[in-house]
Write a protein that holds these residues in place. Structure first.
Motif, PDB file in Angstrom:
ATOM      1  N   ILE A  49       3.103  12.274   1.533  1.00 36.83           N
ATOM      2  CA  ILE A  49       4.138  11.764   0.633  1.00 36.83           C
ATOM      3  C   ILE A  49       4.972  10.691   1.324  1.00 36.83           C
ATOM      4  O   ILE A  49       5.270   9.635   0.739  1.00 36.83           O
ATOM      5  N   ILE A  50       5.326  10.926   2.584  1.00 41.73           N
ATOM      6  CA  ILE A  50       6.093   9.939   3.350  1.00 41.73           C
ATOM      7  C   ILE A  50       5.301   8.639   3.486  1.00 41.73           C
ATOM      8  O   ILE A  50       5.824   7.540   3.295  1.00 41.73           O
ATOM      9  N   ALA A  51       4.010   8.768   3.792  1.00 45.49           N
ATOM     10  CA  ALA A  51       3.162   7.583   3.934  1.00 45.49           C
ATOM     11  C   ALA A  51       3.034   6.838   2.608  1.00 45.49           C
ATOM     12  O   ALA A  51       3.025   5.598   2.573  1.00 45.49           O
ATOM     13  N   ALA A  52       2.943   7.588   1.503  1.00 45.86           N
ATOM     14  CA  ALA A  52       2.840   6.955   0.194  1.00 45.86           C
ATOM     15  C   ALA A  52       4.118   6.193  -0.148  1.00 45.86           C
ATOM     16  O   ALA A  52       4.072   5.078  -0.692  1.00 45.86           O
ATOM     17  N   LEU A  53       5.272   6.788   0.172  1.00 48.57           N
ATOM     18  CA  LEU A  53       6.547   6.121  -0.095  1.00 48.57           C
ATOM     19  C   LEU A  53       6.709   4.848   0.735  1.00 48.57           C
ATOM     20  O   LEU A  53       7.354   3.883   0.308  1.00 48.57           O
ATOM     21  N   LYS A  54       6.107   4.858   1.918  1.00 43.81           N
ATOM     22  CA  LYS A  54       6.151   3.667   2.767  1.00 43.81           C
ATOM     23  C   LYS A  54       5.032   2.680   2.437  1.00 43.81           C
ATOM     24  O   LYS A  54       4.882   1.663   3.125  1.00 43.81           O
ATOM     25  N   ARG A  55       4.239   3.007   1.410  1.00 42.26           N
ATOM     26  CA  ARG A  55       3.122   2.172   0.981  1.00 42.26           C
ATOM     27  C   ARG A  55       2.084   1.949   2.105  1.00 42.26           C
ATOM     28  O   ARG A  55       1.572   0.858   2.287  1.00 42.26           O
ATOM     29  N   GLU A  56       1.828   3.035   2.820  1.00 43.57           N
ATOM     30  CA  GLU A  56       0.842   2.997   3.891  1.00 43.57           C
ATOM     31  C   GLU A  56      -0.508   3.554   3.426  1.00 43.57           C
ATOM     32  O   GLU A  56      -1.450   3.639   4.223  1.00 43.57           O
TER      33      GLU A  56
END
Length: 348
Positions: A336-343
């Motif tokens: 989820i964190i990676a998705a929010l950072k668009r990674e």
């Protein structure tokens, strides 16, 4: 958004595999250990929702970027992740077997032939293409593991003969591919860091194989008119072989934990999840078989290092369940964190 859709990765279906595996583990824990049923049920519906979102997204990708999907379907590494789609359907069939038998049966009739197609296509690809040894990795097991999943509900929907067919394919190619991948690991360059989590996949074929083998024995007992599968499995060497190999690889990845904690987050972290869920389910099943055998007087109380055997599997199963739960929660949080950072959904 168009660019992100273009790079939507097929390996994301491993998320659904991990969630559904955990859901099935909690279903078994509810049945044998008294855990709340709502946990397993909620996880099943959540996994189905996630799969639906991913499947629709990938369908849009196929419509808008067919050449990209075609390239992925002919890529020596990415091709192995497409069978995760049919594996998800087979896992849903298992999870819904008691909740919704009709839906379970429909999903199996879709998932089993689809996975056979993927298996034939991937093996044909390996034969006709000029692959290099560095292309081999544990993700090659994904098309194989799905075949071993088929008998778990297949003994009810397709019969014992069909179940044995899929089981035989899976076990045969598991041995061959393991030899190839182990050779690559020992004698060639190490995996890139992001592929190290795929080493957990070594656990899955043996763990799922044990579960499948039990179900086939149960199917044979049913058609022969005798409930002999418990005795058969408890004293069958191959059943012990499958479970113990899975347990060994579980010990091995724990022994190597310092290697994995250094791996930066990538989608491949989800490779940690389904194999651990499979080993958890196998351990719960092993506990159940020993418990039933003792209660029915099939065997006397057995001890392992001074601990009653069924008690040992009880604590092992619960420990694996709690660890797998914590692992999936943490990997989901990092995703989820990676998705929010668009990674995620970016060019590799």
């Amino acid at each position: 958004m168009e660019s992100r859709l273009k790079h939507f990765p097929a390996p994301l279906f491993a998320v659904v595999m991990g969630l559904t595996g955990l859901a099935i583990a909690y279903q078994k824990a509810a049945h044998f250990f008294g855990y709340p049923k709502i946990i397993g049920t909620s996880l099943v519906y959540f996994a189905i929702a996630v799969f639906t979102v991913f499947a629709v997204t990938y369908l849009f990708k196929l419509i808008k970027y067919p050449e990209v999907v075609k390239h992925e379907f002919s890529h020596p590494i990415r091709i192995n992740f497409f069978p995760a789609i049919s594996i998800c359907l087979l896992l849903f069939s298992i999870a819904l077997h008691k909740m919704s038998p009709t839906a379970s049966k429909i999903l199996w009739y879709i998932g089993a032939p689809l996975h056979l197609f993927f298996t034939l296509y991937v093996i044909r690809y390996w034969i006709v293409k000029n692959l290099e040894i560095h292309h081999s990795n544990p993700a090659w097991f994904i098309p194989i593991v799905g075949n071993v999943l088929v008998p778990i509900t297949g003994v009810y929907y397709g019969g014992v003969e069909v179940a044995q067919f899929y089981f035989s394919i899976g076990i045969f190619f598991w041995v061959i591919l393991f030899t190839i991948v182990l050779y690559r690991i020992i004698f060639h360059h190490q995996f890139p860091a992001k592929f190290l989590p795929t080493l957990f996949i070594f656990i899955a074929p043996a763990a799922v194989g044990f579960i499948s083998y039990v179900k086939i024995a149960e199917g044979i007992a049913h058609i022969t008119g005798g409930a002999v599968h418990t005795q058969y499995i408890l004293f069958d060497f191959f059943a012990h072989f499958l479970y113990d190999v899975g347990l060994f690889f579980t010990f091995l990845v724990f022994f190597m934990f310092r290697l994995f904690v250094k791996v930066p987050y990538a989608i491949t972290w989800w490779a940690y999840t389904f194999p651990m869920a499979a080993m958890t389910i196998a351990s719960i099943l092993n506990y159940h078989l020993n418990k039933v055998a003792i209660e029915k007087g099939i065997m006397k109380i057995d001890y392992v290092f001074g601990i009653q055997k069924d008690v040992l599997f009880y604590y092992l199963s619960n420990a694996l369940l709690w660890f797998t739960t914590a692992l999936i929660v943490y990997v989901a949080y990092k995703t989820i964190i990676a998705a929010l950072k668009r990674e995620i959904c970016v060019p590799e």
